[in-house]
Design a protein around this motif. Structure first.
Motif, PDB file in Angstrom:
ATOM      1  N   TYR A 164     -64.666  -0.664 -62.325  1.00 30.66           N
ATOM      2  CA  TYR A 164     -64.586   0.186 -61.186  1.00 30.66           C
ATOM      3  C   TYR A 164     -65.531  -0.438 -60.189  1.00 30.66           C
ATOM      4  O   TYR A 164     -65.302  -0.318 -58.872  1.00 30.66           O
ATOM      5  CB  TYR A 164     -65.096   1.665 -61.605  1.00 30.66           C
ATOM      6  CG  TYR A 164     -64.144   2.169 -62.297  1.00 30.66           C
ATOM      7  CD1 TYR A 164     -62.910   3.142 -61.596  1.00 30.66           C
ATOM      8  CD2 TYR A 164     -64.147   2.346 -63.809  1.00 30.66           C
ATOM      9  CE1 TYR A 164     -62.033   3.732 -62.304  1.00 30.66           C
ATOM     10  CE2 TYR A 164     -63.085   3.238 -64.707  1.00 30.66           C
ATOM     11  CZ  TYR A 164     -62.128   3.887 -63.797  1.00 30.66           C
ATOM     12  OH  TYR A 164     -61.178   4.521 -64.512  1.00 30.66           O
TER      13      TYR A 164
ATOM     14  N   ASN B  80     -63.054   8.959 -63.750  1.00 31.46           N
ATOM     15  CA  ASN B  80     -63.986   7.988 -63.450  1.00 31.46           C
ATOM     16  C   ASN B  80     -63.732   7.547 -62.000  1.00 31.46           C
ATOM     17  O   ASN B  80     -64.734   7.218 -61.176  1.00 31.46           O
ATOM     18  CB  ASN B  80     -63.757   6.510 -64.393  1.00 31.46           C
ATOM     19  CG  ASN B  80     -64.261   7.223 -65.765  1.00 31.46           C
ATOM     20  OD1 ASN B  80     -65.016   7.678 -66.074  1.00 31.46           O
ATOM     21  ND2 ASN B  80     -63.626   6.608 -66.768  1.00 31.46           N
ATOM     22  N   THR B  81     -62.538   7.364 -61.406  1.00 31.07           N
ATOM     23  CA  THR B  81     -62.446   6.964 -60.085  1.00 31.07           C
ATOM     24  C   THR B  81     -63.148   7.717 -59.096  1.00 31.07           C
ATOM     25  O   THR B  81     -63.683   7.166 -58.180  1.00 31.07           O
ATOM     26  CB  THR B  81     -60.798   6.894 -59.879  1.00 31.07           C
ATOM     27  OG1 THR B  81     -60.170   5.932 -60.678  1.00 31.07           O
ATOM     28  CG2 THR B  81     -60.686   6.521 -58.346  1.00 31.07           C
TER      29      THR B  81
ATOM     30  N   ASP C  81     -65.740   9.859 -59.912  1.00 32.32           N
ATOM     31  CA  ASP C  81     -66.968   9.885 -60.073  1.00 32.32           C
ATOM     32  C   ASP C  81     -67.765   8.944 -59.432  1.00 32.32           C
ATOM     33  O   ASP C  81     -68.840   8.924 -59.064  1.00 32.32           O
ATOM     34  CB  ASP C  81     -67.202  10.279 -61.576  1.00 32.32           C
ATOM     35  CG  ASP C  81     -66.762  11.879 -61.846  1.00 32.32           C
ATOM     36  OD1 ASP C  81     -66.612  12.644 -61.239  1.00 32.32           O
ATOM     37  OD2 ASP C  81     -66.658  12.020 -63.326  1.00 32.32           O
ATOM     38  N   ILE C  82     -67.201   7.687 -60.128  1.00 33.66           N
ATOM     39  CA  ILE C  82     -67.886   6.504 -59.557  1.00 33.66           C
ATOM     40  C   ILE C  82     -67.759   6.061 -58.043  1.00 33.66           C
ATOM     41  O   ILE C  82     -68.503   5.862 -57.378  1.00 33.66           O
ATOM     42  CB  ILE C  82     -67.438   5.205 -60.450  1.00 33.66           C
ATOM     43  CG1 ILE C  82     -67.570   5.626 -62.082  1.00 33.66           C
ATOM     44  CG2 ILE C  82     -67.958   3.780 -59.896  1.00 33.66           C
ATOM     45  CD1 ILE C  82     -66.936   4.380 -62.789  1.00 33.66           C
TER      46      ILE C  82
ATOM     47  N   TYR D 238     -59.499   8.752 -68.211  1.00 30.22           N
ATOM     48  CA  TYR D 238     -60.637   8.270 -68.516  1.00 30.22           C
ATOM     49  C   TYR D 238     -60.581   7.126 -69.181  1.00 30.22           C
ATOM     50  O   TYR D 238     -61.265   5.966 -68.588  1.00 30.22           O
ATOM     51  CB  TYR D 238     -61.255   9.052 -69.556  1.00 30.22           C
ATOM     52  CG  TYR D 238     -61.557  10.628 -69.253  1.00 30.22           C
ATOM     53  CD1 TYR D 238     -62.492  10.951 -68.469  1.00 30.22           C
ATOM     54  CD2 TYR D 238     -60.730  11.588 -69.905  1.00 30.22           C
ATOM     55  CE1 TYR D 238     -62.641  12.007 -67.949  1.00 30.22           C
ATOM     56  CE2 TYR D 238     -60.946  12.790 -69.506  1.00 30.22           C
ATOM     57  CZ  TYR D 238     -61.793  13.198 -68.444  1.00 30.22           C
ATOM     58  OH  TYR D 238     -61.928  14.501 -68.020  1.00 30.22           O
ATOM     59  N   GLN D 239     -59.628   6.511 -70.084  1.00 33.60           N
ATOM     60  CA  GLN D 239     -59.698   5.194 -70.656  1.00 33.60           C
ATOM     61  C   GLN D 239     -58.300   5.066 -71.423  1.00 33.60           C
ATOM     62  O   GLN D 239     -57.617   6.021 -71.649  1.00 33.60           O
ATOM     63  CB  GLN D 239     -60.530   5.072 -71.752  1.00 33.60           C
ATOM     64  CG  GLN D 239     -62.162   4.774 -71.052  1.00 33.60           C
ATOM     65  CD  GLN D 239     -63.144   4.741 -72.477  1.00 33.60           C
ATOM     66  OE1 GLN D 239     -62.935   5.319 -73.159  1.00 33.60           O
ATOM     67  NE2 GLN D 239     -64.059   3.779 -72.202  1.00 33.60           N
TER      68      GLN D 239
ATOM     69  N   THR E 253     -65.959   2.013 -67.866  1.00 37.03           N
ATOM     70  CA  THR E 253     -66.536   3.442 -67.678  1.00 37.03           C
ATOM     71  C   THR E 253     -67.606   3.353 -66.539  1.00 37.03           C
ATOM     72  O   THR E 253     -67.893   2.302 -66.123  1.00 37.03           O
ATOM     73  CB  THR E 253     -67.025   4.028 -69.035  1.00 37.03           C
ATOM     74  OG1 THR E 253     -67.972   3.208 -69.495  1.00 37.03           O
ATOM     75  CG2 THR E 253     -65.830   4.427 -69.824  1.00 37.03           C
ATOM     76  N   ARG E 254     -68.138   4.369 -66.559  1.00 38.78           N
ATOM     77  CA  ARG E 254     -69.427   4.351 -65.376  1.00 38.78           C
ATOM     78  C   ARG E 254     -70.689   3.700 -66.254  1.00 38.78           C
ATOM     79  O   ARG E 254     -70.783   4.098 -67.569  1.00 38.78           O
ATOM     80  CB  ARG E 254     -69.720   6.078 -64.807  1.00 38.78           C
ATOM     81  CG  ARG E 254     -70.035   6.722 -65.900  1.00 38.78           C
ATOM     82  CD  ARG E 254     -70.328   8.123 -65.091  1.00 38.78           C
ATOM     83  NE  ARG E 254     -71.003   8.211 -63.979  1.00 38.78           N
ATOM     84  CZ  ARG E 254     -71.482   9.195 -63.039  1.00 38.78           C
ATOM     85  NH1 ARG E 254     -70.207  10.129 -63.194  1.00 38.78           N
ATOM     86  NH2 ARG E 254     -72.230   8.703 -62.250  1.00 38.78           N
TER      87      ARG E 254
END
Length: 521
Positions: free
Chosen positions: A320, A343-344, A346-347, A429-430, A507-508
């Motif tokens: 990311y 994640n997209t 949030d990060i 998420y993953q 992930t972050r």
């Protein structure tokens, strides 16, 4: 001449106008300029009448996305957008957008057609009970107006219609003077004060006064996701990069149009000091004191750079941070950034910077997925009318894109030059790479073996865009991303989708920042 005037008035008194045209004219009188919807009996005539008066009607593929788009117009312009729906299922589909507008405090008018009055309570076609709420006064939100079918087609005398004057902007209410003095005293005595700037401040267009307060008092500030840009993210007083430590160490926190909900961890320990003092500024009295008792209530009106070692990571697939680093390098400073996903989003909210207020749109208070393309369509229409050439960048996770991906057809139909970035990790998420997916399903059915968060690996979402005449790119390296984004931003004639394949398990990163105090700003 007097006889001629009498004759003209006599002719006018016989002129008839339909209910649909009266509704459209009433909307125009109220400075409503955009309508979104999925037409059907009996609201089709309203859309046609609106277009005849020069109002914009954008036909969507689902009432939910139409409602998201209409509410975004309200946020960006201060005047409500309209979502036009049929009754029954049409209204029910719009409820998600109405709830989202209420939670985000965005003005929205939903107009629905219902059965004829003579058929009420008789089980008429798509009969369903309705409700009405205020749109722009006080805390903005959704308002529903029910139009019975016989009203739409009713013919009435032109002279019998009396249109209301355009509703004035909401009255500006000021906080009690003694409360303002008390708040100033609490801030002056603080050792580590912090301002939290919410989207309420963005909607109130309070950027100039808040920036003055930040700079004159040398106060650190933290924007909420859609409060970003009220004071530019690259301002030296922004502590977005140290969000957790900022919240944990502040002894006085001033909330400007921000709510102590899940986004701000409800204002409770261990995210905050047990004795932290909150100063709450909000237009809604019911919001004051929610979750935490404030020290003072005022009723009335990032520079987040992630560590460079992650941004400069060369291994493939990308993560990311690599993606957002290269995206941030090319984004115009005045562009709208629409973002959704897990994640997209949030990060992305910590890396993709905003320099102007009301230029970031994301899942908001309600955490709603599926809003992205509707938001982007509305932003593109506003940009087209107000500032031609201004870009709209829609950053989607692959899961989030699936909620309203068919609105790509709407984007292409109206030729809106939106750039959609799908950050594709093959899951919610993953996910898993193609080889792992194949091995996993070699002996068992996907319904039994595949983890619930997984999506089909390496899906070519860009082909959804090319199917409708837009441009599509499938990228796997930083070089491909840079090249495709440059081409997409240079071409303002058609929409584009860049499908960016990243590491499925990306992930972050954990936060590890130093507290930013007034002494070292």
């Amino acid at each position: 001449m007097p006889g001629s005037d009498l004759q003209e008035r006599g002719e006018r008194s016989d002129e008839q106008v339909s209910g649909a045209k009266v509704i459209a004219q009433a909307l125009k009188e109220q400075d409503v300029r955009y309508l979104f919807g999925v037409v059907g009996i009996p609201v089709t005539e309203i859309a046609v009448a609106a277009q005849e008066l020069g109002l914009r009607y954008i036909g969507m593929r689902n009432e939910q996305a139409a409602c998201y788009a209409a509410s975004t117009i309200g946020y960006l312009t201060g005047r409500p957008g309209v979502c036009l729906v049929v009754s029954g299922p049409g209204l029910i589909h719009a409820l998600g957008g109405m709830a989202n507008a209420n939670m985000n405090c965005w003005p929205l008018i939903v107009i629905g057609g219902s059965s004829e009055r003579s058929q009420e309570t008789m089980g008429a076609f798509q009969e369903f009970p309705q409700a009405v709420r205020s749109s722009i006064y006080g805390r903005p939100g959704a308002c529903y107006v029910d139009i019975p079918a016989d009203f739409v087609n009713l013919q009435v005398n032109v002279d019998s219609i009396k249109y209301k004057e355009c509703c004035l902007p909401p009255p500006v209410s000021m906080a009690d003077t003694s409360a303002v003095c008390q708040a100033a005293s609490v801030i002056r005595s603080a050792r580590q004060p912090l301002l939290i700037v919410g989207k309420g401040a963005a909607y109130a267009r309070a950027e100039e006064s808040i920036r003055k307060l930040v700079e004159q008092c040398k106060l650190p500030f933290l924007p909420t996701p859609m409060g970003k840009g009220v004071v530019p993210d690259n301002h030296p007083n922004c502590v977005g990069a140290a969000r957790s430590r900022a919240l944990q160490h502040a002894d006085v926190i001033v909330l400007f149009g921000a709510r102590l909900n899940w986004i701000l961890h409800f204002g409770l320990p261990p995210r905050y000091q047990p004795d932290v003092k909150f100063i709450q500024v909000d237009i809604c009295a019911e919001e004051l004191g929610n979750n935490v008792k404030p020290a003072v209530t005022l009723l009335g009106d990032i520079n987040a750079v992630t560590k460079q070692e992650l941004a400069s990571k060369k291994s493939l697939p990308m993560n990311y941070y690599t993606v957002f680093y290269h995206v941030q390098e090319q984004l115009p400073q005045d562009c709208f950034v629409v973002s959704e996903g897990a994640n997209t989003m949030d990060i992305g909210r910590t890396v993709l910077q905003n320099y102007l207020p009301r230029h970031r749109l994301d899942a908001g208070t309600f955490g709603t997925m599926g809003v992205g393309l509707g938001f982007a369509i509305a932003a593109a229409l506003v940009a087209k009318d107000r500032n031609p050439g201004q870009r709209v960048i829609c950053v989607e996770g692959d899961s989030a894109f699936g909620f309203s991906g068919m609105e790509v057809e709407t984007i292409c139909r109206y030729n809106l030059p939106i750039v959609i970035l799908v950050v594709n990790n093959n899951g919610i998420y993953q996910g898993f790479d193609a080889d792992t997916w194949k091995e996993m399903l070699e002996f068992q059915d996907a319904t039994v073996r595949a983890p619930p968060m997984c999506l089909l690996p390496n899906s070519h979402y860009e082909q959804v865009m090319t199917a409708f005449g837009g441009k599509g790119y499938f990228v796997q390296t930083p070089e491909e991303l840079q090249k495709s984004l440059k081409q997409a931003l240079a071409d303002t004639t058609k929409p584009c989708l860049i499908n960016i394949l990243i590491e499925p398990q990306s992930t972050r990163k954990a936060q590890d920042f130093h507290w930013l105090t007034r002494s070292n700003m």
